[in-house]
Scaffold this active site. Structure first.
Site, PDB file in Angstrom:
ATOM      1  N   ARG A  27       0.918  -1.457  -0.275  1.00  0.00           N
ATOM      2  CA  ARG A  27       0.072   0.288   0.013  1.00  0.00           C
ATOM      3  C   ARG A  27       0.900   0.943  -0.503  1.00  0.00           C
ATOM      4  O   ARG A  27       0.261   2.067  -0.579  1.00  0.00           O
ATOM      5  CB  ARG A  27      -1.261  -0.054   0.979  1.00  0.00           C
ATOM      6  CG  ARG A  27      -1.838   1.248   1.533  1.00  0.00           C
ATOM      7  CD  ARG A  27      -3.338   0.611   2.542  1.00  0.00           C
ATOM      8  NE  ARG A  27      -3.786   1.864   2.539  1.00  0.00           N
ATOM      9  CZ  ARG A  27      -4.188   2.585   3.349  1.00  0.00           C
ATOM     10  NH1 ARG A  27      -2.613   2.618   3.926  1.00  0.00           N
ATOM     11  NH2 ARG A  27      -4.734   3.847   3.885  1.00  0.00           N
ATOM     12  N   HIS A  36       0.790   4.437  -2.397  1.00  0.00           N
ATOM     13  CA  HIS A  36      -0.059   5.850  -2.863  1.00  0.00           C
ATOM     14  C   HIS A  36       1.221   6.579  -2.690  1.00  0.00           C
ATOM     15  O   HIS A  36       0.542   7.699  -2.956  1.00  0.00           O
ATOM     16  CB  HIS A  36       0.147   5.334  -0.966  1.00  0.00           C
ATOM     17  CG  HIS A  36      -1.450   5.593  -0.489  1.00  0.00           C
ATOM     18  ND1 HIS A  36      -2.465   6.331   0.675  1.00  0.00           N
ATOM     19  CD2 HIS A  36      -1.567   4.666  -0.928  1.00  0.00           C
ATOM     20  CE1 HIS A  36      -3.201   5.157   0.756  1.00  0.00           C
ATOM     21  NE2 HIS A  36      -3.259   4.577  -0.218  1.00  0.00           N
ATOM     22  N   ASN A  53      -3.553   8.645   4.375  1.00  0.00           N
ATOM     23  CA  ASN A  53      -2.090   8.506   4.773  1.00  0.00           C
ATOM     24  C   ASN A  53      -1.816   8.573   6.512  1.00  0.00           C
ATOM     25  O   ASN A  53      -1.384   7.279   7.194  1.00  0.00           O
ATOM     26  CB  ASN A  53      -1.270   8.558   4.453  1.00  0.00           C
ATOM     27  CG  ASN A  53      -0.686   8.844   3.525  1.00  0.00           C
ATOM     28  OD1 ASN A  53      -1.080   7.641   2.195  1.00  0.00           O
ATOM     29  ND2 ASN A  53      -0.071   9.751   1.972  1.00  0.00           N
ATOM     30  N   HIS A 106      -6.158  -6.302  -2.492  1.00  0.00           N
ATOM     31  CA  HIS A 106      -6.637  -5.891  -1.054  1.00  0.00           C
ATOM     32  C   HIS A 106      -6.975  -8.034  -0.815  1.00  0.00           C
ATOM     33  O   HIS A 106      -7.702  -8.176   0.109  1.00  0.00           O
ATOM     34  CB  HIS A 106      -8.332  -5.192  -1.578  1.00  0.00           C
ATOM     35  CG  HIS A 106      -7.771  -3.998  -1.476  1.00  0.00           C
ATOM     36  ND1 HIS A 106      -8.756  -2.989  -1.942  1.00  0.00           N
ATOM     37  CD2 HIS A 106      -7.035  -3.497  -0.924  1.00  0.00           C
ATOM     38  CE1 HIS A 106      -8.404  -2.525  -1.385  1.00  0.00           C
ATOM     39  NE2 HIS A 106      -7.299  -2.005  -1.045  1.00  0.00           N
TER      40      HIS A 106
END
Length: 328
Positions: free
Chosen positions: A64, A68, A96, A195
């Site tokens: 992740r 990001h 975040n 996911h």
């Protein structure tokens, strides 16, 4: 299992994207560090293995973190920068803050690389490699990566707030954010498959459990069994916001295609996950990945290479940070 045995183990499925894979950027190179830092892959792999052995959830967090980073002004390691007197960084942006994690893992890998090959490997490349190793360690595919990214010298909290997709956004909005980065609908479906591992805080999906779209009722798509379990994990009170639920309630620590099977059963945890079944094109892709797990594995590696090429700095642009938390 030690790192060396992990390297040679036969995982549930492993897909190697060979060097004939189209380069994400003509300025990146599959052999970029072969002579300047030949132990790079082993050092990153060992660091990720140690972190995941200490906490299984960390693998998904590293994946992740890379995502990001790339979605905010490109894959330049900007998410790793601490705030300074000249800019407010991305760490405390909405997507975040109290959520992105794994910074200390990247710090440890960077410290070991500085001992082995000083001022050579960028933090952006470390993030890219760590994400791949995290997926592979969880039983997922392995793909060849073009390297040579350089680190950015600034960061933007406002850009992070604007550019990172939200789990409550409509699919069309999320797709628009992907296409603005040079990606497409297929990449939305494929990368959402990340996911299959990891956890989400109750605050990111709790409105589906009690007051969906301000109706005062749960999301009607959710089946009663999963709804009852989630309501138990995430009671309707503010104190439960930081509680965690597995993104894939069936195999939360294994990188596989069960995530897509969950969507077919209306068991997608996040609103953005389940939304993939509300569009005929994305739903068809979901069904293909249910039928053909090796297709998902292959496409996931390809989409990760594609995502890892967003806005990269190469050549004389940017720098090679000695400390990932600050510019040189």
């Amino acid at each position: 299992m030690d790192p060396s045995s992990y390297t040679h183990s036969l995982l549930s499925f492993v897909v190697v994207l060979v060097l004939s894979t189209p380069l994400a950027s003509s300025q990146l190179d599959y052999k970029f560090y072969d002579s300047t830092c030949p132990n790079l892959t082993n050092i990153v792999r060992s660091g990720v293995w140690s972190a995941v052995a200490n906490e299984t959830r960390m693998g998904a967090s590293l994946l992740r973190l890379h995502f990001h980073d790339c979605f905010v002004n490109g894959c330049d390691g900007s998410i790793l920068l601490d705030d300074t007197s000249t800019f407010t960084g991305e760490k405390n942006a909405g997507p975040n803050r109290m959520s992105a994690r794994g910074y200390e893992v990247i710090d440890a890998i960077k410290a070991n690389l500085e001992k082995s090959c000083p001022s050579t490997v960028s933090c952006a490349d470390i993030l890219t490699l760590a994400a791949r190793e995290a997926v592979h360690l969880a039983g997922g595919p392995f793909w060849s990566l073009p390297l040579g990214r350089r680190d950015g010298t600034t960061a933007s909290q406002s850009a992070a707030n604007q550019q990172i997709p939200s789990p409550s956004e409509p699919l069309e909005n999320i797709t628009a954010k992907f296409t603005s980065k040079g990606l497409e609908m297929k990449d939305v479906v494929v990368l959402s498959g990340a996911h299959t591992i990891g956890f989400a805080k109750c605050s990111s999906f709790k409105q589906r459990l009690f007051n969906f779209n301000s109706t005062g009722k749960p999301d009607p798509i959710l089946g009663s069994s999963i709804l009852n379990d989630l309501q138990s994990t995430c009671p309707n009170q503010d104190s439960s916001d930081s509680n965690l639920a597995a993104l894939d309630l069936v195999t939360p620590n294994k990188f596989d295609n069960v995530y897509y099977k969950n969507l077919l059963n209306n068991s997608g945890l996040l609103q953005s996950d389940q939304a993939l079944m509300g569009d005929s094109n994305s739903a068809a892709m979901v069904n293909n990945y249910i039928k053909y797990p090796y297709l998902f594995a292959n496409d996931f590696g390809a989409s990760m290479v594609k995502m890892g090429s967003i806005g990269v700095l190469t050549g004389k642009d940017g720098e090679i940070r000695k400390n990932c938390r600050m510019v040189n």
